[in-house]
Enzyme design. Structure first.
Site, PDB file in Angstrom:
ATOM      1  N   SER A 192      27.589   4.367 -51.451  1.00  0.00           N
ATOM      2  CA  SER A 192      26.937   3.182 -51.711  1.00  0.00           C
ATOM      3  C   SER A 192      27.878   2.002 -52.330  1.00  0.00           C
ATOM      4  CB  SER A 192      26.023   3.325 -52.824  1.00  0.00           C
ATOM      5  OG  SER A 192      25.037   4.490 -52.483  1.00  0.00           O
ATOM      6  N   THR A 196      29.672  19.188 -52.971  1.00  0.00           N
ATOM      7  CA  THR A 196      29.296  19.197 -54.389  1.00  0.00           C
ATOM      8  C   THR A 196      27.580  19.353 -54.233  1.00  0.00           C
ATOM      9  OG1 THR A 196      28.622  16.757 -54.231  1.00  0.00           O
ATOM     10  CG2 THR A 196      30.945  17.457 -55.352  1.00  0.00           C
ATOM     11  N   ASP A 249      32.644   5.434 -55.160  1.00  0.00           N
ATOM     12  CA  ASP A 249      33.542   5.331 -56.320  1.00  0.00           C
ATOM     13  C   ASP A 249      33.147   6.345 -57.258  1.00  0.00           C
ATOM     14  OD1 ASP A 249      34.796   3.274 -55.053  1.00  0.00           O
ATOM     15  OD2 ASP A 249      33.845   1.757 -56.136  1.00  0.00           O
ATOM     16  N   ASP A 259      32.982   2.399 -63.356  1.00  0.00           N
ATOM     17  CA  ASP A 259      32.959   3.062 -61.763  1.00  0.00           C
ATOM     18  C   ASP A 259      31.835   3.546 -61.389  1.00  0.00           C
ATOM     19  OD1 ASP A 259      35.792   2.034 -62.280  1.00  0.00           O
ATOM     20  OD2 ASP A 259      36.551   4.334 -61.821  1.00  0.00           O
ATOM     21  N   GLY A 260      30.702   2.786 -61.627  1.00  0.00           N
ATOM     22  CA  GLY A 260      29.455   3.170 -61.160  1.00  0.00           C
ATOM     23  C   GLY A 260      28.854   4.386 -61.884  1.00  0.00           C
ATOM     24  N   GLU A 261      29.402   4.818 -62.603  1.00  0.00           N
ATOM     25  CA  GLU A 261      28.874   5.915 -63.464  1.00  0.00           C
ATOM     26  C   GLU A 261      28.281   5.480 -65.073  1.00  0.00           C
ATOM     27  OE1 GLU A 261      28.542   9.317 -62.516  1.00  0.00           O
ATOM     28  OE2 GLU A 261      29.052   8.116 -60.589  1.00  0.00           O
ATOM     29  N   GLU A 301      34.626  11.070 -60.912  1.00  0.00           N
ATOM     30  CA  GLU A 301      34.364  12.388 -61.280  1.00  0.00           C
ATOM     31  C   GLU A 301      35.736  13.270 -61.304  1.00  0.00           C
ATOM     32  OE1 GLU A 301      31.039  14.738 -60.161  1.00  0.00           O
ATOM     33  OE2 GLU A 301      29.697  13.269 -60.320  1.00  0.00           O
ATOM     34  N   ASN A 318      30.950  14.847 -51.144  1.00  0.00           N
ATOM     35  CA  ASN A 318      29.402  14.447 -51.702  1.00  0.00           C
ATOM     36  C   ASN A 318      28.474  14.345 -50.704  1.00  0.00           C
ATOM     37  OD1 ASN A 318      27.159  13.775 -53.364  1.00  0.00           O
ATOM     38  ND2 ASN A 318      27.895  11.693 -54.230  1.00  0.00           N
ATOM     39  N   PRO A 319      27.383  15.311 -50.386  1.00  0.00           N
ATOM     40  CA  PRO A 319      26.361  15.259 -49.293  1.00  0.00           C
ATOM     41  C   PRO A 319      25.445  14.026 -49.582  1.00  0.00           C
ATOM     42  CG  PRO A 319      26.201  17.211 -50.569  1.00  0.00           C
ATOM     43  CD  PRO A 319      27.340  16.627 -51.064  1.00  0.00           C
TER      44      PRO A 319
END
Length: 428
Positions: free
Chosen positions: A168, A109, A137, A396-398, A142, A77-78
């Site tokens: 993060s 991604t 996370d 999980d942060g989503e 995902e 994930n950039p």
């Protein structure tokens, strides 16, 4: 002119030729060569191993066959953290993984949810040794949900997931494997081995939608902060949670929920009895316990109901230690990643004073001593927002958004997931 000579395989050679042979022999015997791969899985090459890498990485492959090649796909994930994940992987990690025998294909991604699409469609036969996630996370979540969305999910869930922390929030890899930095993560992956981990499912009952996680789901104030923080993602990076938390604290709403949970039998949780008894003394009149069902002379486990105001609700799969910060507080100190149950924490009440006291006590790991905090190990949990309460939840942060009067159900798939790398306790 006389020539000084010496015997090599019974042949007389000139002195200058002898020195040349000795120099070349010494040069080649001091080199170390190991196979590694390029980002294209169809190619491979040989590369010199610097001495410091040969010492730190190669001898640690205690669980890997000598010379074995491990084929993995790397999903990067950039935008993780401060958008530094590319530099973290290509400059600090990639070479170490190559030297330890990983044959990698790297895919970056391009949008939110791209990692889930990749994990749900990739040909697993090309990458039998796992998926490595570079990010926080969120990207791990995902990938997990992508694997479980496949038709062959029973095979896909056994595919190990490796984590290079560059996001993060890297609570999962820090809590379970004791890893904070990317270089340490690369060394742990190089050593080999797997760690089983429970997978929990959060189901939106009305819509029939299920989302899976490895760390925790949460409701109330923290879920509200997660939603607000998305507005600051591009500008503040990891500090967006602090900004969103302060803004939400200043305009704190009331959160009302109905919570049903199925506790473990008291015999399996003797150490939790004082905590739960203490919390029951501070419950409202709406709280009750449903009667058990008699089956063959036995009483089935009883569902417990809680109604009222809650500042927060946390359903934890492990003890959830944050990787960032001066202190390392844990939200659920008795939780384990492979104990086959969930840990439920209910923060009763409302108001800024109680919320402030809770977070201060949490930083000192004293939050379970507060009289309005209830902590119990459970098998399942059902959570229903009441009135105008925020109906989404974080996993999980989503952020998962519900519509109308959403009802969420949390349950467990014991030891169904696998993480690349050994748990520190397994090495002792």
């Amino acid at each position: 002119m006389s020539l000084q000579s010496f015997r090599v395989d019974q042949t007389l050679l000139p002195r200058k030729l002898r020195r040349s042979i000795q120099w070349n022999t010494s040069f080649f015997t001091q080199k170390k060569f190991v196979p590694h791969c390029s980002t294209d899985v169809s190619t491979s090459c040989r590369e010199e191993v610097p001495n410091y890498l040969a010492v730190n990485v190669l001898p640690d492959q205690s669980n890997t066959r000598q010379g074995a090649v491990r084929k993995v796909i790397v999903i990067l994930n950039p935008n993780s953290g401060f958008r530094s994940s590319r530099d973290v992987f290509y400059k600090k990690v990639q070479s170490k993984l190559k030297l330890s025998g990983f044959l990698m294909e790297v895919v970056e991604t391009a949008y939110a949810g791209h990692a889930k699409v990749l994990a749900s469609t990739v040909d697993l036969s090309k990458f039998p040794d796992g998926i490595i996630c570079v990010g926080g996370d969120g990207i791990v979540n995902e990938v997990l949900n992508g694997l479980l969305a496949r038709d062959d999910f029973q095979v896909a869930i056994r595919l190990p997931i490796g984590i290079i922390p560059a996001g993060s929030d890297n609570s999962l890899v820090w809590t379970v494997l004791g890893i904070k930095d990317p270089v340490s993560a690369a060394i742990v992956l190089a050593k080999g081995g797997f760690t089983p981990i429970d997978v929990f499912a959060v189901k939106w009952i009305k819509a029939g939608v299920t989302h899976f996680g490895l760390t925790a789901s949460y409701y109330g104030f923290v879920a509200d902060v997660l939603e607000l923080s998305e507005n600051f993602r591009l500008h503040l990076g990891p500090f967006r949670y602090v900004a969103a938390g302060l803004l939400k604290f200043l305009s704190l709403p009331q959160y009302r929920f109905e919570v049903d949970y199925l506790p473990l039998s008291p015999g399996t949780n003797p150490e939790l009895k004082p905590l739960t008894e203490k919390c029951h003394e501070h419950l409202s009149d709406d709280d009750k316990v449903r009667g058990g069902i008699h089956l063959d002379g036995r009483i089935e486990d009883s569902w417990v109901t809680r109604k009222g105001e809650f500042l927060g609700i946390f359903v934890c799969n492990h003890f959830c230690k944050p990787a960032r910060g001066l202190l390392s507080p844990v939200i659920a100190p008795k939780a384990q990643h492979d104990d086959g149950n969930l840990d439920l924490i209910l923060v009763h009440g409302s108001g800024r004073l109680k919320l402030f006291c809770f977070f201060v006590a949490y930083q000192l790991c004293w939050h379970l001593l507060l009289p309005y905090v209830e902590y119990v190990k459970v098998k399942q949990v059902k959570i229903r927002p009441v009135g105008n309460t925020h109906n989404g939840c974080g996993v999980d942060g989503e952020l998962l958004r519900g519509e109308g009067k959403a009802e969420w159900q949390c349950s467990l798939l014991p030891a169904q997931g696998r993480l690349l790398g050994r748990h520190p306790g397994a090495l002792k």
